[in-house]
Enzyme design. Structure first.
Site, PDB file in Angstrom:
ATOM      1  N   LEU B  19       0.913  -1.273   0.007  1.00  0.00           N
ATOM      2  CA  LEU B  19       0.124  -0.168   0.022  1.00  0.00           C
ATOM      3  C   LEU B  19       0.812   1.234  -0.087  1.00  0.00           C
ATOM      4  CD1 LEU B  19      -3.097   0.557   0.326  1.00  0.00           C
ATOM      5  CD2 LEU B  19      -2.606   0.890   2.784  1.00  0.00           C
ATOM      6  N   HIS B  20       1.598   1.587  -1.024  1.00  0.00           N
ATOM      7  CA  HIS B  20       2.444   2.671  -1.257  1.00  0.00           C
ATOM      8  C   HIS B  20       1.507   3.900  -1.542  1.00  0.00           C
ATOM      9  CE1 HIS B  20       2.899   2.642  -5.555  1.00  0.00           C
ATOM     10  NE2 HIS B  20       2.684   1.515  -5.511  1.00  0.00           N
ATOM     11  N   MET B  21       2.241   5.104  -1.685  1.00  0.00           N
ATOM     12  CA  MET B  21       1.651   6.206  -1.925  1.00  0.00           C
ATOM     13  C   MET B  21       0.266   6.228  -3.139  1.00  0.00           C
ATOM     14  SD  MET B  21       2.706   8.287   0.113  1.00  0.00           S
ATOM     15  CE  MET B  21       4.142   8.478   1.219  1.00  0.00           C
TER      16      MET B  21
END
Lengths: 578, 96
Positions: B19-21
């Site tokens: 769940l990155h940016m």
């Protein structure tokens, strides 16, 4: 009092108040506020956010068709700037801790970033950089024109930072910057190189130093032992003042060697040159007894300003340097930067793998206008003294031929304009890639000198990023693979009867000197404060002994054994250097 | 008066980069389309599913299981949309 251990990268002792600088050009002052000022500080936070949003919207528009990745970056920044819980976190800090807006913003973002930096997953830890980007975007508006640049320091300080960029170190004034201490970095990181060339004590890889130091704390930087002491007690300060005096005295002793030649006990003459970055460093080179400039890094011209340097900017810097050195040689290296850190305006051109990307001579060959401007200035300065020109990061013959052809074009232009220059200016190259080392025999036919850049050569040969703490222990010029390449280059240079020098960090590391002399190196170019120490080593050894060391080392196949062997060999002859 | 519904589900992060940016942005964009309150839990901390700062601070990697709870008139629709994004579309990114 808190004692932190790191890596000593530049010798000396300094005791001064700290100046903590943020990861970019900003210096965030810690200032307390009165309870009555809370509302106005919170209003400043809101204003900074809304200004940043406005700027972002304009940027997004102008980037309308430029790829989705950049647009995604903007979109993410936009969500953060609109995030009410983020603004609340900052306002809460102002309310409860009574600090100014800048400090609350910087601290809040740093806290978020540290949350990521501690994660083991690489995808997540890299997010810290994104967070700092957003913080800068907001802080920029808050600090506006008030932003305090490092170039404007007017009192003696110790610079404390997470990491120092070339842009930041370029502005350092030796008069006021007394010591440098950073969370990350290694012996060959940019801050370390600049610190050594300016003669400022520095310790890096202190991990979480920035989180324990507050602006204005007294900090001792012990660049000899790799120790930093925060808020030392009186006894410690007294002890260190004494130690500092002793160290200065040792420096005076070495300086008495200034007038003596760098010659081995059995009569072999060695040339010691200085590496410089700024014209005013010529003074140190001459003071320390350097025979010339073996590496004049020209990057600062590009990094100091946000606009492109003009031909006159180049010429002024070069002519000042060349005149100061009189008839002594000055090797000017053409721009050695990547597109990743070239100018502020091009910051968004990010490459996934900058060290294998568009940098150095490659960047110049694709930006001919800029390259020609620099070459014109170098050629014009060539009539003022003994100037040589050096191209960095050559990887094949075609690149070299191209660079030489452009130089030739510039020469013709100057001739047409009846501007004087040295038509026989010596042209050389840096050997810093394995491909250049392996084809040195053919490259040698096209140039009048080689300079081995051992930092990049080591990094490219061993596929190790020297700045990455996770793998930096694998980085060693004493690796048999690197030493074989160096030997090849030296032999090919000798066969072609062209000049050869070493200009990497190893030229200033005492344990490498015997080995390099034994391998046939007779010219060293190094950080000038180290010249007296290296001269003393040269004056204490014989080439016969050095040859023995080199023969033995080249038959060894373990980096660890080589490192300990050369250290022992050097220690036997010159115990005082260790 | 609007009916208050509570709806809950558990999802697993499936895309390789976690769940990155950008995924966090997609998540909060969908959350913000609904009136319901959205709470996301990773077992240790609970955060506001409408705040990108809080969502990204979950630092959810590939394989992490998250509980999503929605409270409000359109809770069920919100849960369905978020589940679709995380598990079926996996944020439009590649799987490991």
């Amino acid at each position: 009092m808190e004692i932190k251990k790191g890596i000593a990268v530049s010798p000396g002792i300094s005791i001064a108040k700290s100046m903590v600088i943020d990861s970019e050009d900003y210096r965030i002052p810690y200032r307390a506020i009165e309870p009555s000022q809370r509302t106005s500080e919170i209003r400043r936070v809101k204003k900074a956010f809304s200004d940043a949003i406005e700027e972002l919207n304009q940027l997004e528009e102008s980037y309308d068709n430029k790829g989705s990745q950049i647009k995604d970056i903007f979109a993410v920044h936009n969500r953060f700037l609109h995030d009410r819980s983020l603004q609340k976190k900052i306002s809460d800090m102002i309310r409860s801790e009574l600090v100014i807006a800048e400090y609350a913003i910087s601290n809040t973002f740093r806290e978020i970033a540290s949350h990521f930096a501690n994660e083991k997953d690489a995808y997540i830890s890299e997010r810290a950089a994104d967070i700092f980007d957003i913080a800068r975007r907001v802080l920029k508006h808050l600090l506006g024109k008030k932003r305090e640049e490092i170039g404007n320091i007017t009192e003696e300080v110790t610079i404390v930072a997470r990491e120092l960029s070339p842009i930041q170190t370029a502005g350092f004034d030796k008069k006021f910057v007394k010591g440098i201490a950073s969370d990350v970095g290694g012996r060959t990181s940019h801050a370390a190189i600049v610190a050594r060339s300016l003669g400022i004590p520095a310790v890096v890889a202190l991990e979480d130093l920035t989180s324990v130091v507050n602006e204005g704390d007294t900090v001792i930087v012990d660049g000899n032992r790799g120790i930093v002491i925060v808020n030392p007690d009186e006894n410690t300060i007294a002890e260190y003042n004494e130690y500092k005096d002793e160290f200065t005295e040792l420096g005076y002793k070495l300086n008495t060697l200034k007038e003596k030649p760098a010659i081995t006990r059995d009569g072999t003459k060695v040339t010691l040159l200085g590496n410089i970055e700024f014209p005013n460093e010529t003074q140190t080179v001459l003071e320390k007894g350097g025979d010339g400039i073996g590496l004049y890094r020209t990057e600062f011209l590009y990094l100091n300003t946000t606009t492109e340097p003009t031909e006159e900017d180049h010429y002024n810097a070069y002519s000042q340097t060349v005149k100061a050195m009189k008839s002594k040689p000055v090797v000017i290296r053409t721009l050695d930067l990547g597109a990743d850190k070239y100018t502020q305006s091009k910051r968004f051109v990010r490459e996934p793998n900058p060290f294998l990307g568009l940098r150095s001579i490659r960047f110049c060959l694709q930006n001919l206008m800029m390259f020609k401007t620099q070459l014109r200035a170098i050629l014009r300065a060539s009539v003022l003294g003994n100037v040589k020109i050096m191209f960095p990061l050559i990887t094949n013959q075609q690149e070299l031929m191209q660079a030489k052809m452009i130089l030739h074009d510039v020469m013709e232009d100057l001739s047409d304009e009846k501007i004087e220059y040295n038509q026989k200016i010596p042209v050389g190259i840096m050997i810093e890639t394995p491909s250049a080392a392996l084809t040195a025999f053919s490259l040698a036919k096209e140039v009048s000198f080689f300079s081995i850049g051992t930092n990049d050569l080591t990094q490219y040969t061993l596929a190790v990023d020297r700045g990455n703490e996770l793998v930096s222990t694998l980085y060693s010029t004493a690796d048999p693979a690197v030493l074989r390449l160096i030997r090849t280059v030296i032999q090919d240079a000798h066969k072609a009867q062209i000049d050869l020098s070493i200009c990497g960090e190893v030229a200033s590391e005492p344990e490498y000197i015997m080995l390099l002399l034994g391998m046939g190196v007779r010219t060293f170019s190094l950080a000038s404060p180290m010249i007296p120490e290296i001269k003393q080593i040269i004056r204490s050894v014989t080439i016969t002994d050095c040859n023995k060391v080199a023969r033995k080392v080249l038959s060894m196949n373990s980096e660890r054994h080589i490192t300990s062997y050369i250290r022992n060999a050097a220690r036997k002859i010159i115990p005082e250097a260790f | 008066m609007l009916e208050k519904v509570v709806c809950e589900t558990e999802v697993e992060i499936k895309n390789a980069e976690g769940l990155h940016m950008r995924p966090a942005m997609q998540f909060v964009d969908i959350s913000n389309r609904y009136d319901s309150k959205i709470i996301v839990t990773n077992g240790k901390t609970s955060v506001d599913g409408k705040s990108i700062m809080q969502m990204s601070m979950l630092a959810a990697t590939c394989g992490t299981k998250l509980k999503i709870k929605a409270e409000g008139p359109d809770a069920e629709a919100a849960i369905n949309a978020l589940q679709e994004l995380v598990e079926n579309e996996h944020f439009g990114e590649s799987l490991p």
